[in-house]
Enzyme design. Sequence first.
Site, short mmCIF file in Angstrom:
data_model
loop_
_atom_site.label_atom_id
_atom_site.label_comp_id
_atom_site.label_asym_id
_atom_site.label_seq_id
_atom_site.Cartn_x
_atom_site.Cartn_y
_atom_site.Cartn_z
N GLU B 387 0.85 -1.20 -0.07
CA GLU B 387 -0.08 -0.17 -0.02
C GLU B 387 0.96 1.16 -0.05
O GLU B 387 0.53 2.18 0.78
CB GLU B 387 -0.80 -0.10 1.25
CG GLU B 387 -1.71 -1.22 1.41
CD GLU B 387 -2.89 -1.20 2.36
OE1 GLU B 387 -4.18 -1.71 2.19
OE2 GLU B 387 -2.64 -0.85 3.63
N LEU B 388 1.88 1.45 -0.67
CA LEU B 388 2.57 2.47 -0.79
C LEU B 388 1.66 3.55 -1.55
O LEU B 388 1.32 3.07 -2.84
CB LEU B 388 4.15 2.07 -1.44
CG LEU B 388 4.88 3.33 -1.78
CD1 LEU B 388 5.10 4.26 -0.66
CD2 LEU B 388 6.22 3.07 -2.68
#
Lengths: 618, 618
Positions: B387-388
């Site tokens: 989830e960058l």
Amino acid sequence: MLLKRLTIHLSLAVGLGQVEGSIWPAPAKLQTGDKVLFIDQTLSITYNGEFVRWCSFVNPSTSHRHKDQHDLGQIAKDTLNIQLPYTYGYTPAPGADYNSKEIVQAGVSRTLSAIFHKNLVPWMLHDKHADFEPDLYASNGRVTALHITQTDTDDEESPYTALAGEIDESYSLVLAENGMTRIEAETSVGVLRALESFNQLFYQHSSGNAWYTPLAPVSVEDAPQYPYRGLMMDTSRHFFPVKDILRTIDAMSWSKLNKLHIHATDSQSWPLEIPSLPELSAKGSYARGLVYTPQDLQHIHEYAIHRGVQVILEIDMPGHSGAIALSYPELVVAYNKLPYHWWCVQPPCGGLKLNDSRVDDFLDTLFDDLLPRVGPYTAYFHTGGDELNKNSSRLEENVGTNDTAVLQPLLQKWMDKNLARVRSHGLVPMVWQEMPLEWNITLGDDVVVQAWLGGSTIKDLVSMGHKVIDSDSNFWYLDCGRGAWLNFDNGAAYETFYPFNDWCSPTKSWQLIYSHDPRQGLTEDEAKLVLGGEVPAWSETIDSANLDMVLWPRASALGEVLWSGRIDPATGENRSQFDAAPRLSELRERMVARGVGAAPISQLFCSQSSPEECAFLM
Amino acid sequence: MLLKRLTIHLSLAVGLGQVEGSIWPAPAKLQTGDKVLFIDQTLSITYNGEFVRWCSFVNPSTSHRHKDQHDLGQIAKDTLNIQLPYTYGYTPAPGADYNSKEIVQAGVSRTLSAIFHKNLVPWMLHDKHADFEPDLYASNGRVTALHITQTDTDDEESPYTALAGEIDESYSLVLAENGMTRIEAETSVGVLRALESFNQLFYQHSSGNAWYTPLAPVSVEDAPQYPYRGLMMDTSRHFFPVKDILRTIDAMSWSKLNKLHIHATDSQSWPLEIPSLPELSAKGSYARGLVYTPQDLQHIHEYAIHRGVQVILEIDMPGHSGAIALSYPELVVAYNKLPYHWWCVQPPCGGLKLNDSRVDDFLDTLFDDLLPRVGPYTAYFHTGGDELNKNSSRLEENVGTNDTAVLQPLLQKWMDKNLARVRSHGLVPMVWQEMPLEWNITLGDDVVVQAWLGGSTIKDLVSMGHKVIDSDSNFWYLDCGRGAWLNFDNGAAYETFYPFNDWCSPTKSWQLIYSHDPRQGLTEDEAKLVLGGEVPAWSETIDSANLDMVLWPRASALGEVLWSGRIDPATGENRSQFDAAPRLSELRERMVARGVGAAPISQLFCSQSSPEECAFLM
């Protein structure tokens, strides 16, 4: 975060003349300040002018949550240790008369035990590593006295047998800046409500044996919006030891809930000992020992009433009574018939026969035994009436059909007799909604109807003139969303029921519970017939291991809707999650500190932050 | 019901040459009989021919579950009393070498403590009031001896640092009709697996100090289908005291799970003490004391390995690292920026910068401190990578864009350096699936990728040649279905998110967990790259109060899928809920008896009945 929140509220307060403190459910009127007052055990307490002695219900050797004083690190760790054995507090002598002074005295003892022995250092309600505590060595004031005045005399009978709304639960509470506290209430139940609010003002200080409120001066004027604020436990699908019920009663009183509905029997088991019909529980209980004796029942009733909670027992019938077949097979149709869904909604099937004089004799005996034992302790008796299956009557020798035209008159007659039995013992009958709405049974105006199917149900029932309890399963069923408990063999059933949710999935979150207004869409006159509501916890997948976290703090969300109302009188709008979430988080922490394993409603980061920091802002 | 079930299995056994007993997870090959053998504490035990001493880990004064012997009623009540303090058993001296004999000896002690002190009288697995117990006074045989043979020598290093699959966990167990028991395994881990199976053969008798198996003779040949069988705890969204982690490790070993993934840090908090960067936890923890010291970490590693469980630590980065900003704000972008959903998927936002040499210096220091301390105890280190958020890089002074064309090469360089750090300390890196699949990061074949988004993910990853851990959130996320933890103010957010479910609602029931086959749709070669799977328990709404009942027994369903395989070798078909449900109910009762508050999977009526009685039959 608490201080941040207070700042917001205090600034609002200028305009609104009212602020929210940490009390759950929100009082009708609350004003708080920002002065610190410490409290200690030398506090002078009076009740109607007489000195009140109090005693701690906690064994000092095991009670101290925070043994290693002055070490906030140790305290924070201790906070998460929820293994502290629960202490149950005062129980009246069996059969003792209602004694207002004794009840207030025990309430005072529980309150002060909670403040001094089961309190929280509220690090989890403040920013990480914030310096949130008052200076112990500053010249802070002290709470010097608690003067309790009960302005009316309790009727010795009425707290046990009062109908919903007959007991005044209102109170006022003033904690002056000089440390003088005054509680005034008409009844001892009102005093108990005030004491719980008083308790929720205080925190433990990390730096020694010190406790304080940061909210002085405090002024509360409070009364409930609904007289019936309930929770239902199901002791048939799993057996709950008496102590689970007592602990639940305590926890109910912390959220000012006042009706415990015990769904005592069902097709799964019959845990209720009936001395004149001993086989019922001897064969119908899950195991020897897993029964409620008459003494247990009396104990539960008395324990409850002394906490301002009335217990309502349900014997579900004529459906949901299969467990009777284990001792009296001749009275029951379709016991544990397979496949179950042809004969009922849940295994094992089983219902009392509708046209059999042996059933009448049985019910006469049952009610003549049971009702005189509950009558002195409660106003209501619930006779069930949900999910009666027409097909099962095809198996009854004197009926032999599932034709409603045949069954309805039989059921009307059956219900007339049954309601008469309840009334003859001085109790008010309660039934589930299917009796009037699905079966068109005429009940009488005294009967209270419990609605669970949502939609227009409430409106339909009040239009018929019925008093109603709202248990809308779309909002208020605590058991939903825990996954299927049925088994699905490989093949058609597996494919049909994949991914194996339960019937009322998903989980009713606290926000959803909080969103529901039982008066919505009703006229003012109709609304008067809504006595309140109840959160059921059907126990297919609930037992002692997970009871607390299933019930709490979600049942507390109902507590606020029914005590304080869905509408915030300050704004005229629905109450906001932004106001509720921090207070509910705090209540949850108080519950854990008091020994009830309530579940967290959010991340620890969120309980340490302002509601806006854990919000979806649009 | 147990006897009924056994009858069914015994009759099947004629055809199949194999029967199921009560062991969970199901052994690869199991044959049981119907002879009763009692067992007592005079049992003679040897390990490679040497006599083994064992000691009880239970304080006799508090241990005895069933004080009032001969009273099944009291026993049934006691069964529901889950307040028994948990006993943690043997912990090796800090830093002690791996000692096979010591480990087997401690395993024997835990096993016999469980049989004699934390066992169940299985009334809840039989029809109501059934006469299910063997006659205590009949001339039953006894289990006379337990001879354990380890056929190979453990490498002192390897149990700590072995890669998935490098340690042989297979074993054989024979309990002969004459009471002689033989366990044979190549490794001490195999012996531990055998001892757990041995334990699950025994019940407590209600009539005194007596314990028995009704299943003799027993013959087991067993080995796991997958080498990686994991569970993930998240110590950042809530802090879990060390004892919660140790208890979870014990419970994992009961279901033959062997990898504990600790998602140690995230944006919510940094509970991990790093001596060379002391501010990280001093400012990033929720409160002083809520940290894992280096000693805690060592303790957890050693406690785990002595139960056949390897611990894998995760420091999630470069996203999910906001808590670093509390001590090193210059390293982090977008910490707690609002509205959060512009900058990340969950408040508080915050990620390490992608193009800043100060981050390199920080990670060098962090890894040089931490990795030498975990390296001796584990094969893997998880660097996160889920989830960058691209937008947050717009805020980084040396980047200033959310353009993937700019970010991807920066991230590749960043990851190259980071994986090199892990490898330089002799550890194998693990990452979440987004790194290769969303960002096209080239990782190297040694890196193990954890897949969580389902769909074609596993296939995509193995096609790229990656070794994979399956944590499909559609099946295996234990945290799902508990309701939203975000706040929604009245208005647009309220309307949008009503009825306030969490993102991965509904609850993943044990049946759904059990239905998932990580090898489905893969070729034989591709399937070899699936090392196993893991059930994550992200802790937004999980803390000490509800940990046990969220994890158990659902994580045990994973345990059977990964140990025994989704396919039943006897039938060549998927395993059936009809076979699994009674055994899982029994395992749950064993877990409660051993002090872990696992949730019930069904009604008590159903655990007392045959699976068909609580089935939807089509």
